[in-house]
Design a protein around this motif. Structure first.
Motif, PDB file in Angstrom:
ATOM      1  N   ARG A  73      42.647  43.291  34.792  1.00 30.36           N
ATOM      2  CA  ARG A  73      42.148  44.538  34.200  1.00 30.36           C
ATOM      3  C   ARG A  73      42.878  45.733  34.808  1.00 30.36           C
ATOM      4  O   ARG A  73      43.067  45.792  36.014  1.00 30.36           O
ATOM      5  CB  ARG A  73      40.640  44.635  34.481  1.00 30.36           C
ATOM      6  N   TYR A  75      43.043  50.013  35.188  1.00 29.18           N
ATOM      7  CA  TYR A  75      42.207  51.207  35.123  1.00 29.18           C
ATOM      8  C   TYR A  75      43.083  52.454  35.074  1.00 29.18           C
ATOM      9  O   TYR A  75      44.095  52.524  35.773  1.00 29.18           O
ATOM     10  CB  TYR A  75      41.295  51.284  36.352  1.00 29.18           C
ATOM     11  N   VAL A 137      34.319  53.023  31.780  1.00 30.04           N
ATOM     12  CA  VAL A 137      33.606  52.244  32.788  1.00 30.04           C
ATOM     13  C   VAL A 137      32.311  52.983  33.106  1.00 30.04           C
ATOM     14  O   VAL A 137      32.336  54.131  33.553  1.00 30.04           O
ATOM     15  CB  VAL A 137      34.461  52.082  34.063  1.00 30.04           C
ATOM     16  N   GLU A 142      31.613  49.137  39.385  1.00 29.65           N
ATOM     17  CA  GLU A 142      32.964  48.944  38.860  1.00 29.65           C
ATOM     18  C   GLU A 142      33.775  50.237  38.955  1.00 29.65           C
ATOM     19  O   GLU A 142      34.980  50.208  39.212  1.00 29.65           O
ATOM     20  CB  GLU A 142      32.921  48.453  37.403  1.00 29.65           C
ATOM     21  N   LYS A 143      33.112  51.363  38.769  1.00 21.99           N
ATOM     22  CA  LYS A 143      33.814  52.654  38.845  1.00 21.99           C
ATOM     23  C   LYS A 143      34.377  52.868  40.255  1.00 21.99           C
ATOM     24  O   LYS A 143      35.528  53.282  40.407  1.00 21.99           O
ATOM     25  CB  LYS A 143      32.841  53.773  38.461  1.00 21.99           C
ATOM     26  N   SER A 177      38.916  51.266  31.319  1.00 19.93           N
ATOM     27  CA  SER A 177      39.431  49.931  31.644  1.00 19.93           C
ATOM     28  C   SER A 177      40.154  49.364  30.432  1.00 19.93           C
ATOM     29  O   SER A 177      39.825  49.669  29.279  1.00 19.93           O
ATOM     30  CB  SER A 177      38.280  49.000  32.051  1.00 19.93           C
TER      31      SER A 177
END
Lengths: 236, 236
Positions: A73, A75, A137, A142-143, A177
């Motif tokens: 993934r 970002y 996100v 996750e952020k 993401s």
């Protein structure tokens, strides 16, 4: 070595390669394309900037921006007020769910290829192209992970040697993401491809490699005395 | 120094600046934007690759490609069979005339900006973004000029020291032109922008400049004896 991937070549997330799709199989120079995960990761991890393409009011936009990678993934981040970040948070025309259709491209220029013929002049390069839907996100955990990855992408290890974002900074930052599913790498390496009949022409032919690496550090003018250059910077 | 360009600021081709438009005024960090022709040309002339964004089957595509500049016009080239080149030669959906709507972006990464806070980590960069319609060059004279510009963009002076394209090569190559009308430059330079309250934190802060320039030439393995390195390469 012309390779023509077929759609039976589907790859699961655990496999060594991404599955080629119509969008990731180039019409030209297919022999330069690769779908190998390791090669893709290596190209992504070495660059600093990606070029993020999206459609705004019917026109293409290509925005240079920093990115970070966590596994499969990517970002990107920006102010909560920036246009692509806002667009990714709302359903776009013809879509039910929020998300922004993007093409994210990362390119290294490695050398200038000077052939005897003008026609065969080229660049040595490595690039990765990713198609997909970029999504905001929203999970705080996750952020945080994404923002650490963005800082560690600039200098590995740096996220643990700087002040983490506070609540105000987190609220001002939006993160998108993009999953690595529809992905291809492309590369050109080596000497010029001159035509056999051009070999005796009186022109110099070869490659001018672009210099890589870093110049001497420039400490902030107001750096407090006694703060030494950290190991992760001194060793490069 | 927040500058808000207005639409009364229209620029004629002879003026020193491009006229800002809705697409070229950023929503964020407007103080980093500039419309000065000289700055734009300098950024364009120093880079090797642009990222060409266009829409194909409703999806954005971002393609890294070489380019050349002749005055207020950029050129990109490719095989006559390549998708964007073909698309630019035929009218696209909702258009009467041939031409491909594009966004062409050129970016230099100059340094890694390491702030005391994770939030203020950044890159020093210079970029140019151009919006417009890319058109196929059909005039043979302009096509020759464009191809020379592409070779001279790789190494200035090289087009007169290599074999010019022959009829077959010219026929296999398509060239697109893009006028510099809707253009903006953006740049970040200098030290990190740390918050006043972070100044005493025990983290190193400063800039890691990226090295520029070239490494030692790599002559083609089959270079005929007696061919010396030309001045335009030896002097760099």
């Amino acid at each position: 070595m012309q390779t023509t991937p077929t759609t039976t070549d589907t790859a699961s997330p655990g496999s060594a390669a991404y599955a080629p799709t119509d969008r990731t199989v180039p019409t030209r120079a297919r022999e330069r394309a690769s779908y190998d995960r390791e090669s893709v990761h290596a190209i992504l991890d070495e660059a600093y900037v990606c070029h993020l393409g999206f459609i705004r009011d019917g026109s293409p936009v290509v925005l240079p921006t920093l990115y970070g990678r966590v596994g499969e993934r990517l970002y990107v981040h920006g102010s909560t007020g920036s246009r692509p970040l806002r667009m990714a948070g709302t359903p776009q025309e013809g879509q039910e769910d929020p998300g922004l259709q993007v093409c994210l491209t990362v390119t290294h220029v490695d050398g200038l290829v000077l052939a005897r013929s003008a026609f065969h002049h080229s660049l040595n390069y490595r690039s990765v192209m990713i198609h997909g839907i970029a999504r905001q996100v929203t999970d705080p955990e996750e952020k945080r992970t994404a923002l650490d990855a963005l800082v560690d992408h600039v200098v590995p290890g740096r996220s643990t040697d700087s002040r983490p974002a506070n609540a105000k900074e987190l609220a001002a930052t939006a993160v998108l993401s993009l999953d690595l599913n529809e992905v291809s790498a492309k590369a050109r390496t080596g000497a010029p491809n001159d035509e056999p009949e051009d070999m005796d022409l009186p022109y110099w032919s070869g490659v001018v490699p672009l210099r890589k690496g870093y110049d001497a550090l420039v400490p902030s003018p107001d750096l407090a005395p006694g703060i030494e250059v950290p190991d992760y910077l001194a060793e490069r």
